[in-house]
Structure formats: C-alpha cells, structure tokens
Design an enzyme around this catalytic site. Sequence first.
Site, short mmCIF file in Angstrom:
data_model
loop_
_atom_site.label_atom_id
_atom_site.label_comp_id
_atom_site.label_asym_id
_atom_site.label_seq_id
_atom_site.Cartn_x
_atom_site.Cartn_y
_atom_site.Cartn_z
N GLU A 13 0.79 -1.07 0.09
CA GLU A 13 -0.04 -0.02 0.23
C GLU A 13 0.99 1.36 0.04
O GLU A 13 1.48 1.56 0.97
CB GLU A 13 -1.05 -0.03 1.07
CG GLU A 13 -2.11 0.99 1.19
CD GLU A 13 -2.89 0.83 2.53
OE1 GLU A 13 -3.75 1.76 2.66
OE2 GLU A 13 -2.84 -0.29 3.29
N ASP B 118 -8.30 -4.25 7.64
CA ASP B 118 -7.10 -3.29 7.59
C ASP B 118 -6.22 -3.21 9.09
O ASP B 118 -5.99 -2.10 9.50
CB ASP B 118 -7.68 -1.68 7.51
CG ASP B 118 -6.74 -0.45 6.89
OD1 ASP B 118 -5.38 -1.07 6.59
OD2 ASP B 118 -6.94 0.32 7.22
N GLY C 155 -6.08 3.04 11.02
CA GLY C 155 -6.35 1.67 10.44
C GLY C 155 -7.25 1.02 11.71
O GLY C 155 -8.13 1.82 12.42
#
Length: 415
Positions: free
Chosen positions: A133, A288, A325
Amino acid sequence: MPGKTSAPNTPRITKFTNCRLVRGSSLVEQDLWIDSLTGKILKDQEAFYELHLSPDEIIDLGGRILAPGLIDTQLNGAQGFDFSVPCATKDEYDQGLRLVNQGLARTGPPFPWPRRNNPHPLDGAESLGAHVEGPFISPGRNGIHKPEVLRSAQTYDDLLHCYGASNLAPPPQHTSPIKMITAAPEVGNMMAQIPHITDTGIIYSIGHSDATYEQAISATHAGARMITHLFNAMRPFYHRNPGVFGLLGQSERRRPFYGVIADGIHLHPTSIKIAYNAHPEGLVLVTDAMRLCGLPDGVYEWTNGERIVKTGARLTLEGSDKIAGSSATLIECVNNFRRWSGASTADAINAATAVPARLLGLEKVKGCLDAGADADLVVLGESDDPYSGPTLTVDQVWKFGVKIHDADKVTAVAV
C-alpha cells in the site's frame, strides 16, 4: 496431489457430519470429508466407494456451520508485530510473522501477508502474498502515511527502484511475494504503469486516491481490478462526479472488486449497504488491522514517532480523531456486514472467503469447500447477543486438514 506434513497423531481421514456447509448463497446440510495427509477436501463418494477409505475420526458438529478459512487481503500486522517494520534478521521476522499467524488462527482465518513457503499447519494462518500500500499515493488522501515518504512514478523504472526489479518480474519468472499494489492512478504518470504492473500478474488496486470518475474509469481500462478500502482515503461521492465509487455503477465487465472495512468505525452501515446493493459480487471484507490487533487498549508508539490510541477496535492518532487503521477481527466484520447489509449468512461468509479467493485467482483452491480444495476450514457457532443480535463465533479452525484451534472441544468420535 502434493502431500502435506501432518501433526503427530493427527487422524488422516476426518468426516464432519450434522453440519451446514457454505454452498454458494446457501447453507446446505451435508457431510464433508478431509484428508490430513494431502491437506485436501475429499469427494466423499469417491473416497468411500472407489478408494475404499473410511474415516479415522467422525466429528458431529451439532448443526453448526462449516465454512472455508477466512481470507484477509488487507492486514498490516497483529499481536504487536508490524509487517512493514524491518527486523535485524530474517529469523526474527519469521518469528514475528509466526506469532501473528498463530494469533490470527484463533479468530478464524486467515491468509494474511506476506507469503511464506511450505507452511506447516501448526504455524497457524497461511500467507498468500503481500499487499503493498503505497508509496505512490495522493498527498491529499494519504491517511496516516507520512507525506515525506510519498513518491510519484513517472516511468516504470521508478517502480522497479522502489519495489525491486525481482519483485516485478513478469511470468514465468515472477516469484515475488507481492500479490497486490495499491496506488493512486492520477498521481504522476501512474496510469501508464498500470498495464506493466498487471502484466507481472500483480493486482493493481485504486486507493489513497483523489481520482475523478473519469480517471477511475481509465484506470480500469488500463487493468485496475480492485478498490482499496472503499470510501476511505479517496475523493468523496458527489452527484456530479461520483469519483472512484462510481465504478460500482459500471457494466458487470468493468466493475472492480472493492474492499470494505465493516468495523463500525471506518464506514456507516448504510454506506456499506449501498455499496453491496450496487455490486454484491465484488465486495471483499477486510480488516485493515494494525499490529495493535490482539493487544490491550492503551497508547502505543508508532513507527514515525507519533503515538496511536487503541480503544477497542478503534485506532486513532494521539491528539486527533484521524483513524489509524483498525484492530477488528475478520469474523467481527463478517458479523457486522451480515447485520447491516441484509446479506444471507452464506453470502456474508463468502465476502471473506469465496470473493477474495476469486480476486486472488485461487478459486477451487481457497475460499470454497469443493473436492480438491485445500482443507482450510472454520467451524462457526451461532449465538444471540442481546445488544447486536445473531452472532457467528469461531469454534474450530482447521488448516490443511489439521485442527489448529478448538474453542470448546467439539465432540469427536474415533472409529
């Protein structure tokens, strides 16, 4: 079929009975046979009548659900270990990864990132690849990614320099742990690099992006097949320019898969329901989750010198309300999604099994209960929470036909 190494004293043939199997969008009352020697699901009629096999163990699940192992395609770490932080030695990194995998196995999945070779069932969860990412993301949609580490790719050489040429080698040489790259297509000249990325067999996912609807469409034409954590860290939906979300309104051939964090923090339940109704076949549940998943609530140091506050599943940067997150588990996301979307129990499970397996090109191997697939299973109980309603619980986890977690000692009969 290639053999798998079973744990000592593991029964070879196990038969599950009195259970409901996830078959498509339904739960079907049916037995399931697995083989711990091959690590595969068996075709029961063939095993009994042609191969003359008989179960070494029969497990009566008392009507519980038997589902494929859960798959999390966006996991940053857990149990105090962060996948992105370099370790002094490879052994130290492997030890941390094993700790994560063993901890995750108790919650039902999964197959996190990055990949390890020749996994042993008792090591816990199996890794299927790395989801990278960044750092080629929008400075205006960076989330908690520090602006000073972000980059803009003008040529493919910029990607090779960042990720390493060996990690972007095309098939058949491609043996990289990288399975998916999240990048903003509008930043630099990334749009022109998407075909090069997908030619290597790596999935290109649109994320941390300020792309317009037209730019998002162009990205899918170039080969983008996924949207990273839909709605989060991207241009908001607007009725005159729907942005990346507008891809869910395209024809079936052009609609990408999309990740949804159903932790009750990142997205409003109605937003999830709208997305699911627009494109039910593409919804992939993700956590996540950060390295704080599985740790007690408190304030923790972060990699960039800042600190993160953990309150239940909610993670925020200290001194702000910026989401950092999550620490939710995948089974929690499955339960939330089922309550909010109106999806059937089977389809809610599919969003964390069959759909991500299809995204990763692993149909018939992961995410299903078909004969010949890997015998990665979760036994799910059902309880009625007075506050949130019907809730699935992880009672057992099996990896390659070997039981690696048993929450309540479901009855087994040796035969």
